[in-house]
Design an enzyme around this catalytic site. Structure first.
Site, PDB file in Angstrom:
ATOM      1  N   GLY A   1       0.874  -1.209  -0.076  1.00 15.09           N
ATOM      2  CA  GLY A   1       0.015   0.078   0.073  1.00 15.09           C
ATOM      3  C   GLY A   1       0.989   1.176  -0.116  1.00 15.09           C
ATOM      4  O   GLY A   1       0.574   2.057  -0.618  1.00 15.09           O
TER       5      GLY A   1
ATOM      6  N   TRP B   1       2.145   1.607  -3.576  1.00 17.18           N
ATOM      7  CA  TRP B   1       1.102   2.123  -4.329  1.00 17.18           C
ATOM      8  C   TRP B   1       1.370   3.747  -4.357  1.00 17.18           C
ATOM      9  O   TRP B   1       0.804   4.049  -5.376  1.00 17.18           O
ATOM     10  CB  TRP B   1       0.206   1.533  -3.780  1.00 17.18           C
ATOM     11  N   HIS B   2       1.444   4.293  -3.230  1.00 16.20           N
ATOM     12  CA  HIS B   2       1.264   5.813  -3.266  1.00 16.20           C
ATOM     13  C   HIS B   2       2.663   6.339  -3.636  1.00 16.20           C
ATOM     14  O   HIS B   2       2.258   7.548  -4.289  1.00 16.20           O
ATOM     15  CB  HIS B   2       1.445   6.201  -1.823  1.00 16.20           C
ATOM     16  N   GLY B   3       3.468   5.886  -4.041  1.00 17.91           N
ATOM     17  CA  GLY B   3       4.587   6.400  -4.807  1.00 17.91           C
ATOM     18  C   GLY B   3       5.759   5.578  -5.166  1.00 17.91           C
ATOM     19  O   GLY B   3       6.318   4.723  -4.031  1.00 17.91           O
TER      20      GLY B   3
END
Length: 485
Positions: free
Chosen positions: A318, A321-323
């Site tokens: 997760g 996924w953000h960066g």
């Protein structure tokens, strides 16, 4: 184009509503699709082709799965092909630069020549509409959602401009019926407009006012204790009001044209534990991670050790996924460690033992959240280290001269204003207290009230919206923070 801009408010939105409501219902999905593609192309026309390609590819794979029988082995292979195709696109555009940079760091440390590489630009919204594709294909395989037989309906679902850029992550099953038949009324339009106004005010009046303060604080190389804690607190508030504001605007716009999008935030900063926080923060992403990662990995069904490993792995993914940076990976690991610790402590606590009083539980939860937000916001690990050193008082106590001149009265006063807004729901005499639950999850209900309270419930968001418009007129539009993720 962003929602908090005059181009959107004065040009795009009125033209969209005029075309949408003047068209017969059977043509309204065409209006949604074409305007949404135009909305996306406003940023980059070439990346619109990528959105269309992902849409067509996923739609085709889903139809082939349906023909093969969703539970068949052939459908399973097709699903894997669809997932690899979608996630491959995401991996290339989002992580290729990070991968090459990491390899070059290793090669440089070993004295080898560096790889030549032209940086890839990340298309906005890619992370969100790829997750939609993933959920759609997996749900078809599971048999929990019917296959869309209309390319128009599916393309409109993928492209609805209100959620295209930064969510909420809307699953096809949540609006499949509304793509074919939905209610339009002045009441629905008014509720949606009110929701949009609240989100707009959260974004422009609060988040954008705090933005210069956050940028200044995180740019300091030797922040003091006061500098660092103001940085952490102001970013904690900015991120919430920015992203929750965007989500409310998306939900409100969708409601105005008859769609009920899922709720994405539920007062997360009132949480009394890190587990509760993740049940309230970015709720559509939390549910996605649970349903499509945590449970398939085994969840908590394979013993405590595997459960902790699953929690850590899911939150690390997760974070990634953000960066594409080590900051986000470590932030995810931090969240996984917090969730694992909370689970361990909850199971170790003796039956009947007293729990922490809510003020202390909330304070500890928010301390853990704020510590995590520092590495989430910092541009790199070194910058995060500077802020953490300052939070420990290693660079002095009081406000530094480099930061003091950035603290203008409007920015400073909006910190307590934002805190007050966050904790308003704790008051018993809230104006908006629904008497009955709304049949659509996440849809703002109309409270059962009358007289002065009803007037305040209706008028106050538009008063805040007017103030935000005035503030927007006096400064440049600030992009949403989640556009970069």
């Amino acid at each position: 184009m962003i929602f908090a801009s005059f181009e959107f408010l004065a040009l795009f939105l009125p033209l969209f509503f005029a075309c949408y409501f003047l068209m017969p219902f059977r043509h309204r999905n065409w209006v949604i699709l074409l305007f949404s593609w135009g909305f996306y192309a406003w940023w980059r026309v070439d990346f619109l082709a990528l959105l269309i390609a992902v849409t067509g590819f996923t739609y085709t794979v889903a139809r082939l799965m349906d023909r093969a029988g969703p539970k068949s082995d052939r459908a399973k292979l097709l699903m894997i092909l669809g997932l690899v195709g979608n996630l491959g696109v995401l991996a290339y555009f989002k992580y290729a630069n990070f991968g090459v940079a990491t390899v070059n760091q290793l090669r440089g440390a070993m004295g080898l020549s560096l790889m030549s590489w032209t940086e890839v630009l990340l298309p906005i919204g890619l992370s969100f509409y790829v997750l939609q594709s993933v959920s759609y294909l997996v749900d078809i395989r599971r048999g929990t959602v019917p296959v869309s037989r209309s390319l128009l309906d599916y393309a409109a679902y993928k492209a609805i401009f209100s959620q295209l850029i930064a969510g909420p992550i809307v699953r096809y099953a949540e609006i499949a019926n509304e793509l074919k038949l939905r209610e339009h009324s002045l009441r629905q339009f008014g509720i949606g407009g009110r929701t949009f106004a609240i989100g707009f005010a959260m974004k422009v009046a609060v988040a954008d006012t705090l933005s210069p303060l956050v940028d200044a604080a995180f740019s300091l190389t030797q922040p003091t204790l006061a500098d660092s804690w103001i940085a952490a607190l102001s970013y904690t508030l900015q991120l919430y009001f920015d992203f929750a504001g965007y989500s409310l605007m998306a939900i409100g716009l969708a409601r105005m044209i008859g769609f009920y999008f899922p709720q994405n935030f539920d007062n997360p900063y009132l949480s009394g534990s890190i587990q509760e926080f993740w049940q309230r923060w970015h709720m559509t992403l939390s549910r996605f991670l649970r349903d499509y990662l945590y449970i398939p990995l085994g969840g908590n069904r394979s013993g405590p050790v595997r459960t902790y490993v699953n929690l850590m792995l899911v939150m690390a993914i997760g974070g990634l996924w953000h960066g594409s940076s080590w900051n986000f990976i470590l932030w995810g690991v931090w969240q996984g460690a917090l969730l694992g610790t909370h689970r361990w402590w909850s199971r170790r606590r003796p039956p009947g033992a007293p729990t922490l009083a809510y003020p202390l539980a909330n304070a500890l939860t928010m301390l853990a959240v704020m510590i995590g937000w520092v590495i989430f916001r910092a541009k790199d690990l070194e910058s995060a280290g500077h802020v953490y050193a300052g939070m420990l008082g290693l660079n002095g106590i009081g406000l530094s001269d480099d930061f003091l001149w950035q603290i203008t009265p409007d920015r400073l006063w909006f910190i307590p204003v934002a805190l007050a807004i966050v904790y308003v729901p704790l008051l018993r005499d809230r104006l908006s207290r629904p008497r009955t639950a709304h049949p659509h999850p996440g849809a703002p209900a109309v409270p059962g009230m009358s007289g002065l309270r009803l007037a305040a419930w209706t008028v106050s968001p538009f008063a805040a919206f007017t103030l935000a418009i005035v503030m927007l007129y006096s400064r440049d539009a600030v992009p949403f923070l989640y556009f970069q993720f």
